[in-house]
Design an enzyme around this catalytic site. Sequence first.
Site, PDB file in Angstrom:
ATOM      1  N   ALA A  66      46.058  37.159  35.290  1.00 49.59           N
ATOM      2  CA  ALA A  66      45.900  35.862  35.946  1.00 49.59           C
ATOM      3  C   ALA A  66      44.462  35.410  35.717  1.00 49.59           C
ATOM      4  O   ALA A  66      43.604  36.216  35.345  1.00 49.59           O
ATOM      5  CB  ALA A  66      46.161  36.019  37.435  1.00 49.59           C
ATOM      6  N   GLY A 105      48.759  40.244  35.330  1.00 47.85           N
ATOM      7  CA  GLY A 105      49.870  39.288  35.276  1.00 47.85           C
ATOM      8  C   GLY A 105      50.563  39.289  33.929  1.00 47.85           C
ATOM      9  O   GLY A 105      51.775  39.038  33.849  1.00 47.85           O
ATOM     10  N   GLU A 108      52.973  42.022  34.070  1.00 49.07           N
ATOM     11  CA  GLU A 108      54.075  41.643  34.971  1.00 49.07           C
ATOM     12  C   GLU A 108      55.049  40.673  34.284  1.00 49.07           C
ATOM     13  O   GLU A 108      56.262  40.768  34.486  1.00 49.07           O
ATOM     14  CB  GLU A 108      53.494  41.059  36.260  1.00 49.07           C
ATOM     15  CG  GLU A 108      52.777  42.116  37.097  1.00 49.07           C
ATOM     16  CD  GLU A 108      52.033  41.547  38.267  1.00 49.07           C
ATOM     17  OE1 GLU A 108      52.399  41.879  39.409  1.00 49.07           O
ATOM     18  OE2 GLU A 108      51.100  40.750  38.043  1.00 49.07           O
ATOM     19  N   GLU A 128      44.541  45.629  38.459  1.00 52.91           N
ATOM     20  CA  GLU A 128      44.178  44.794  39.615  1.00 52.91           C
ATOM     21  C   GLU A 128      43.280  45.519  40.616  1.00 52.91           C
ATOM     22  O   GLU A 128      42.394  44.904  41.215  1.00 52.91           O
ATOM     23  CB  GLU A 128      45.449  44.298  40.323  1.00 52.91           C
ATOM     24  CG  GLU A 128      46.166  43.156  39.620  1.00 52.91           C
ATOM     25  CD  GLU A 128      47.120  43.610  38.530  1.00 52.91           C
ATOM     26  OE1 GLU A 128      47.899  42.780  38.042  1.00 52.91           O
ATOM     27  OE2 GLU A 128      47.071  44.802  38.130  1.00 52.91           O
TER      28      GLU A 128
HETATM   29  N1  T1G Z   1      40.528  35.621  33.974  1.00 43.53           N
HETATM   30  C1  T1G Z   1      39.521  34.782  33.611  1.00 43.53           C
HETATM   31  N2  T1G Z   1      38.626  35.037  32.593  1.00 43.53           N
HETATM   32  C2  T1G Z   1      38.793  36.193  31.944  1.00 43.53           C
HETATM   33  C3  T1G Z   1      39.815  37.129  32.278  1.00 43.53           C
HETATM   34  C4  T1G Z   1      40.717  36.791  33.339  1.00 43.53           C
HETATM   35  N3  T1G Z   1      41.718  37.601  33.698  1.00 43.53           N
HETATM   36  N4  T1G Z   1      39.684  38.193  31.451  1.00 43.53           N
HETATM   37  C5  T1G Z   1      38.640  37.933  30.638  1.00 43.53           C
HETATM   38  N5  T1G Z   1      38.103  36.739  30.926  1.00 43.53           N
HETATM   39  C6  T1G Z   1      36.969  36.089  30.241  1.00 43.53           C
HETATM   40  C7  T1G Z   1      35.653  36.824  30.469  1.00 43.53           C
HETATM   41  O1  T1G Z   1      35.032  36.398  31.639  1.00 43.53           O
HETATM   42  C8  T1G Z   1      34.865  36.439  29.222  1.00 43.53           C
HETATM   43  O2  T1G Z   1      34.343  35.153  29.435  1.00 43.53           O
HETATM   44  C9  T1G Z   1      35.944  36.343  28.150  1.00 43.53           C
HETATM   45  O3  T1G Z   1      37.188  36.193  28.848  1.00 43.53           O
HETATM   46  C10 T1G Z   1      36.039  37.574  27.301  1.00 43.53           C
HETATM   47  O4  T1G Z   1      36.147  38.711  28.145  1.00 43.53           O
HETATM   48  C11 T1G Z   1      48.833  38.371  39.556  1.00 43.53           C
HETATM   49  C12 T1G Z   1      46.308  39.260  40.263  1.00 43.53           C
HETATM   50  C13 T1G Z   1      40.775  41.512  28.561  1.00 43.53           C
HETATM   51  C14 T1G Z   1      39.920  43.782  28.288  1.00 43.53           C
HETATM   52  O5  T1G Z   1      41.685  42.532  35.273  1.00 43.53           O
HETATM   53  O6  T1G Z   1      39.436  43.545  31.373  1.00 43.53           O
HETATM   54  O7  T1G Z   1      46.460  39.494  36.832  1.00 43.53           O
HETATM   55  O8  T1G Z   1      31.945  35.732  29.461  1.00 43.53           O
HETATM   56  O9  T1G Z   1      33.928  39.701  27.540  1.00 43.53           O
HETATM   57  O10 T1G Z   1      35.254  42.941  26.295  1.00 43.53           O
HETATM   58  O11 T1G Z   1      48.931  40.649  39.434  1.00 43.53           O
HETATM   59  O12 T1G Z   1      38.139  40.873  29.676  1.00 43.53           O
HETATM   60  O13 T1G Z   1      33.007  34.875  27.412  1.00 43.53           O
HETATM   61  O14 T1G Z   1      32.718  33.364  29.398  1.00 43.53           O
HETATM   62  O15 T1G Z   1      35.600  40.980  28.927  1.00 43.53           O
HETATM   63  O16 T1G Z   1      37.010  41.957  24.770  1.00 43.53           O
HETATM   64  C15 T1G Z   1      44.053  41.331  35.826  1.00 43.53           C
HETATM   65  C16 T1G Z   1      40.315  41.421  32.983  1.00 43.53           C
HETATM   66  C17 T1G Z   1      43.671  40.062  36.483  1.00 43.53           C
HETATM   67  C18 T1G Z   1      41.674  42.007  32.967  1.00 43.53           C
HETATM   68  C19 T1G Z   1      38.782  41.847  27.176  1.00 43.53           C
HETATM   69  N6  T1G Z   1      43.427  41.413  34.522  1.00 43.53           N
HETATM   70  N7  T1G Z   1      39.731  41.306  31.656  1.00 43.53           N
HETATM   71  O17 T1G Z   1      37.562  42.514  27.150  1.00 43.53           O
HETATM   72  O18 T1G Z   1      36.037  40.549  26.503  1.00 43.53           O
HETATM   73  S1  T1G Z   1      44.337  39.999  38.122  1.00 43.53           S
HETATM   74  C20 T1G Z   1      42.261  42.003  34.368  1.00 43.53           C
HETATM   75  C21 T1G Z   1      39.323  42.400  30.977  1.00 43.53           C
HETATM   76  C22 T1G Z   1      46.008  39.718  37.879  1.00 43.53           C
HETATM   77  C23 T1G Z   1      48.272  39.578  38.878  1.00 43.53           C
HETATM   78  C24 T1G Z   1      46.848  39.822  39.109  1.00 43.53           C
HETATM   79  C25 T1G Z   1      38.641  42.147  29.669  1.00 43.53           C
HETATM   80  C26 T1G Z   1      39.581  42.304  28.443  1.00 43.53           C
HETATM   81  P1  T1G Z   1      32.923  34.775  28.893  1.00 43.53           P
HETATM   82  P2  T1G Z   1      35.335  40.040  27.826  1.00 43.53           P
HETATM   83  P3  T1G Z   1      36.415  42.043  26.084  1.00 43.53           P
END
Ligand code: T1G
Length: 686
Positions: A66, A105, A108, A128
């Site tokens: 998400a 998400g 999911e 999460e």
């Molecule tokens: N939402 C918004 N921005 C995101 C994002 C996200 N989920 N994931 C990454 N970004 C942005 C990040 O801020 C950066 O921006 C750019 O993308 C590149 O990321 C309903 C509630 C995917 C492994 O926890 O672990 O789903 O700095 O530098 O090293 O159940 O990003 O360039 O402006 O980290 O290659 C669950 C979070 C959400 C994964 C890539 N998902 N992301 O790593 O690049 S909660 C996560 C990561 C959810 C549901 C629930 C990593 C990555 P900028 P990066 P990277």
Amino acid sequence: MGEAGQYVVIEQDGPLALVVIDHPPVNATSAAVRAQLQQAFVRLDEDASIQAIVLAAAGRTFVAGADIREFDFPTQDPHLRDVVQAIEHVSKPVVAALHGTTLGGGCEIALACHARVIDAKGKIGLPEVKLGLLPGAGGTQRLPRLVGVMPSLDMITSGRMVSAHEALALGLVDQVVGQDLRKAAKAKALSMIGQPIRRTGDLPAPSCVPADCETFVKSLQQKLRGQIAPLKATEMVMLSSTTPFAEAIRLESEAFEGLKQSSQSKAMRHVFFAERAVGHHPVLKGIETDPFTSIGVVGAGMMGSGISVAALDAGLSVTMVEANASALEKGVARIRGLYERAIKSGRISQAVMDERLARLTATHDLGALAYQPLVIEAIYENQEAKKDLLQKLDAVMDAAGILASNTSYIDINLLAASTQRPDRFLGLHFFSPAHVMRLLEVVRGAATSPQTLARALALGKQLNKLAVVVGVCEGFVGNRILTRFWDACTFMVEDGTPPQEIDAAFERFGMAMGPFAVQDLAGLDISYAMRQRLAAQRQPHERVPVLVDRLVEQGRLGQKSGQGWYRYEAGKRQVDPVVSDLVTAHAGEAVRLSGEAIIARGRAAMVNEAAKILQEGIVPRASDIDLVKINGYGFPVWRGGVMFEAMQFGLEAVLAEAHKIAQDYGPTWEVSDALIEAVRTQKGFA
Ligand code: T1G
């Protein structure tokens, strides 16, 4: 907050529809993406010409979750759980084509599809809990129906990503492909036309052995130290075996919404974006750097061998140089020992160990470092010895080579000035054990060039370190704040509060270990030597720790001598009446602080020093300081770091306590203007 773009496109190919999500950089399911996805599936379900659907994503990864940025605002419809539900109930087969990191998400959504095909290099997970949350779109109910309760508890409470092959073995995906993912997914979808559709939500409730779950919860509680999300997630996963699906989904989203509002999740979301911001430095704009294939390390002691292992683990070749023969032998044996233990615990295979050791060259010859692109000196902390070594390295190394020091306190500018390459010199301050600890303080000297800094940060990324760029000052960021924190805690003891009560308060606060237990682990002689070294610079009437010096002078050096602030028998730490008597005798009119007062004083001592660090421009962001404390000094991640926690707590109270500290401890504890300004403007720390 609306987004205007088209993020979901449909391509029809006969009876097959390919739905592609395209929302860079990681296809996060923002409000617009959710709405377009739902519309697409409603439309395709009604379209009689379509008999099967493949859901894929453009760019480097399938949906990585998400949109975390949206969590600070009320959720806009449609909720992801409703989109997921819509996909699951489409009347024709839907196959997910997964590549990159399918997370949160995104996982999911995949769970709701009727089959999953993943690229062999792909990873999948529900991280999460790392954001203080739990899967809020059905993950806690659909995953157990596919892989079982215990594997789900492991994946969801650890937040770890699993590889494509592990996902296949778990039953989380149906097929792993080496190439042409979409072609394979299309073939899978076409093969499912006319077959009964297997909806994950309709699968039987998984069985769960209560004793196994209880054992799991017990071990989890021991690890958590106050974190709430993993326990809540466990509760939800266990519902999958007892509660009807629809009811459990309702309870899951209630729990999710509750955690989303929690201070812990706000803190961990702050840390997520802080980690993304820490690498942004205007001076580095446009500088490209090539990856390293090898480095040099001088010194085969604890730090030198640890740094070498970090580089070997990252695929680099390492030339490790040590003048002293037995020390070199010990260093190589230490590295070998680390890998043998990793084999025993099943983390690596013999083949991996052999491959890594084959990339290690251990020698006495400094000349072997002539063409190394970067050399890190990690010899014992002695200024003259380091300057002498750096001059020798300067002479043997190629002009383009970068020189770095692993010193934890010596003035980097002074060391740089002892070389002919101050622009290609900086500090790389690793934390022990260097192959485990994630934090790396990259100490930028006055002459360090942007190219050198960019190279160092690139190395940090290759070594999977969290590299934080800091300026030159006594103790850099981490140790400078630590010294103030320890001094304040020692003064609390000297004024009558027993060390074990201070440790207990900070361990309840969520720290891995209290300050006195950490001092005993590190060795009381280390900070004693530092106080001796700085004695000459001390200001008149400056209060200095007295009791700890007495302990050292009595040979109580901590765990390594079996006694320090505590006594250690059979590895167990125990309150030592000798120390209790020393405290009582020293304190006289004892001031025994409450737990709350102890935390307030420790917090104010750290925040005031951190504010000075910001004021001096040693780091550009307060969140950089949060990352240093969390990744190097055991500050609880679910509190967001020392600066974020203080802003949540209320800076007015912190400022008031800082004023009291200045009164109690003297002029060198003057209150920082940055802290005063942060309160006056009500803007906190940037
Ligand atoms: N939402 C918004 N921005 C995101 C994002 C996200 N989920 N994931 C990454 N970004 C942005 C990040 O801020 C950066 O921006 C750019 O993308 C590149 O990321 C309903 C509630 C995917 C492994 O926890 O672990 O789903 O700095 O530098 O090293 O159940 O990003 O360039 O402006 O980290 O290659 C669950 C979070 C959400 C994964 C890539 N998902 N992301 O790593 O690049 S909660 C996560 C990561 C959810 C549901 C629930 C990593 C990555 P900028 P990066 P990277």
